[in-house]
Design an enzyme around this catalytic site. Structure first.
Site, short mmCIF file in Angstrom:
data_model
loop_
_atom_site.label_atom_id
_atom_site.label_comp_id
_atom_site.label_asym_id
_atom_site.label_seq_id
_atom_site.Cartn_x
_atom_site.Cartn_y
_atom_site.Cartn_z
CG ASN A 43 -86.46 46.47 9.68
OD1 ASN A 43 -87.35 46.37 10.52
ND2 ASN A 43 -86.71 46.64 8.39
CG PHE A 73 -94.23 56.20 10.53
CD1 PHE A 73 -95.52 56.13 10.02
CD2 PHE A 73 -94.06 56.24 11.91
CE1 PHE A 73 -96.62 56.09 10.87
CE2 PHE A 73 -95.15 56.21 12.77
CZ PHE A 73 -96.43 56.14 12.25
CE LYS A 99 -86.31 59.35 4.82
NZ LYS A 99 -86.11 58.50 5.98
CE LYS A 154 -89.52 58.27 0.01
NZ LYS A 154 -89.27 57.04 0.77
N1 CTP Z 1 -91.14 53.11 2.53
C1 CTP Z 1 -91.81 52.47 1.51
N2 CTP Z 1 -91.13 51.65 0.67
C2 CTP Z 1 -89.80 51.49 0.79
C3 CTP Z 1 -89.10 52.16 1.83
C4 CTP Z 1 -89.81 52.95 2.69
O1 CTP Z 1 -93.02 52.62 1.40
N3 CTP Z 1 -89.17 50.70 -0.05
C5 CTP Z 1 -91.91 54.01 3.42
C6 CTP Z 1 -91.91 53.62 4.89
O2 CTP Z 1 -93.01 52.80 5.19
C7 CTP Z 1 -92.01 54.98 5.58
C8 CTP Z 1 -91.34 55.92 4.60
O3 CTP Z 1 -91.26 55.24 3.37
O4 CTP Z 1 -93.34 55.41 5.73
C9 CTP Z 1 -89.97 56.36 4.97
O5 CTP Z 1 -89.13 55.26 5.20
P1 CTP Z 1 -87.56 55.41 5.43
O6 CTP Z 1 -86.95 54.06 5.31
O7 CTP Z 1 -87.30 56.22 6.64
O8 CTP Z 1 -87.17 56.32 4.26
P2 CTP Z 1 -86.45 56.10 2.92
O9 CTP Z 1 -87.15 56.98 1.96
O10 CTP Z 1 -86.33 54.68 2.58
O11 CTP Z 1 -85.05 56.79 3.17
P3 CTP Z 1 -83.71 56.33 3.89
O12 CTP Z 1 -83.82 54.84 4.10
O13 CTP Z 1 -82.70 56.76 2.95
O14 CTP Z 1 -83.70 57.09 5.18
#
Ligand code: CTP
Length: 399
Positions: free
Chosen positions: A207, A320, A334, A338
């Site tokens: 990304n 984040f 979230k 979490k």
């Molecule tokens: N995160 C993580 N491990 C993952 C995905 C995300 O630890 N596999 C953490 C990121 O570092 C961030 C938080 O989760 O602090 C939220 O990430 P985000 O991608 O916005 O949220 P998701 O829960 O993955 O939800 P979505 O992608 O459905 O928005």
């Protein structure tokens, strides 16, 4: 942070004196006011006019100048938030170590109460000489900080230790010197950057994350005295100084690194943009193109922050959320889902916020329903706002 700060820069007589001009420029660019004191020998290497033009201030070197009689050694000693000597010769280090004050610079340094940073630059035989090393050790005992010289080719055509440290290292030492160490005692694990999920030896899914927010957090937490472990996906940013840095590529590697370093941490800040999915199969050879479409099967990556949230113990956990719609509602889900203590939410649609920018606009949400709105500002300042909240929480968990 640096805007409005004041530095007195002592320049002594060495070939690296020209690099002090670069240092002056770097500080002025950050909004720092610089007043330069040159020794007589320094003026043999570089003109005072160079520093006068770059700093926009008069340059001082004469103890008994009529012209700047109001700027005597005491007022210069009181001017600086930090005193810096760069480059510092063996001579000035020797004078400082023995309390000799026989010119303007040595007198000002002896009279100064502000932190002093000395950046030696000299021939390697001189630098490694027992007397110079004893002088350095003695000054360190008196609280003087050193930015050690680097190894490389020296002006005297030899190779060794003695090159003036990188200007960035010196600037970092200066910025750290005037920063309050209010996070001392904290051990903060920060993740940053994107992850790379490969599907053959030359291709991967990733990304646009640059790592800027996580690196800003690591830099500021380090400056504020915390012990910092930065676990980063691929990023082109320079590694912040004075921290433990662990480089990873995939989400699985990031998970392993986080779990390995969890023990003993007081706070975890997950600024990384972790890929939620990875290719189910990693081809050993390069996938050749064929007629028609190619289908990649993806499988879920572990949710690292959810795993930490499930065994959080006494740690502060900050996540984040980057959203393109319903920012607060999605971020709150979230945060609660979490088991985080705070979530930093940013809206993908706002200009000046997000992955590649040096600035951000955020909202900090807490489980009690609080929403702190932080307007557009530099990611370094945003980092401080987040760390201020972390500090309140770590203190509360301790008491
Ligand atoms: N995160 C993580 N491990 C993952 C995905 C995300 O630890 N596999 C953490 C990121 O570092 C961030 C938080 O989760 O602090 C939220 O990430 P985000 O991608 O916005 O949220 P998701 O829960 O993955 O939800 P979505 O992608 O459905 O928005």
């Amino acid at each position: 942070m640096t805007e409005g700060k004041r530095v007195v820069l002592g320049v002594t007589g060495g070939i690296a004196a020209y690099k002090a001009a670069e240092l002056t420029r770097a500080l002025v660019k950050k909004g720092v006011s610089v007043k330069v004191i040159m020794t007589g020998h320094a003026k043999e290497f570089i003109s005072p006019l160079t520093f006068q033009v770059l700093s926009g201030n008069p340059v001082f070197s004469d103890m008994f100048s009529q012209e700047h009689y109001d700027m005597n050694h005491i007022s210069l000693a009181e001017y600086g938030d930090v005193m810096v000597v760069a480059p510092a010769t063996a001579n000035i280090i020797g004078k400082m170590a023995t309390g000799i004050a026989d010119d303007l610079l040595s007198t000002v340094l002896l009279a100064a109460k502000a932190p002093i940073i000395v950046c030696p630059a000299m021939n390697d035989n001189m630098y490694t000489h027992g007397v110079v090393q004893e002088n350095i050790a003695r000054l360190k005992k008196h609280g003087v900080q050193f930015v050690a010289p680097g190894y490389g080719e020296l002006a005297c055509k030899t190779e060794g230790v003695g090159r003036l440290a990188d200007i960035d290292d010196i600037v970092e030492a200066i910025e750290s010197a005037w920063t309050d160490k209010d996070l001392r005692g904290e051990r903060i694990l920060i993740t940053a950057g994107p992850t790379r999920e490969p599907f053959d030896p030359v291709r991967f899914i990733t990304n646009y994350s640059s790592g800027k927010m996580g690196y800003a957090l690591a830099t500021m937490a380090g400056r504020r005295g915390a012990e910092v472990i930065l676990i980063s996906g691929p990023s082109s940013l320079p590694v912040p100084r004075g921290i433990t840095f662990i480089s990873v590529a995939s989400a699985l590697e990031m998970r392993d690194a986080v779990m390995t370093h969890l023990e003993g941490t007081t706070a975890i800040i997950k600024a990384a943009a972790v890929a939620d999915y990875r290719p189910a199969v990693l081809s050993e050879s390069k996938i050749k193109k064929k007629k028609g479409p190619l289908t990649l099967h993806l499988e879920r990556n572990p949710d690292i922050i959810a795993e930490i949230g499930a065994k959080k113990e006494n740690r502060v956990l900050v996540g984040f959320a980057m959203e393109s719609e319903d920012l607060v509602e999605n971020a709150r889900a979230k945060l609660l889902g979490k088991n985080m203590d705070l979530i930093v939410a940013n809206d993908l649609h706002q200009s000046g916020a997000g992955f590649q920018y040096d600035t951000n606009i955020i909202k900090i949400l807490d489980p009690q329903g609080g929403v702190e709105e932080v307007p557009l500002m530099d990611k370094m300042d945003i980092a401080n706002r987040i760390l201020d909240r972390v500090k309140i929480l770590t203190n509360a968990k301790r008491s």
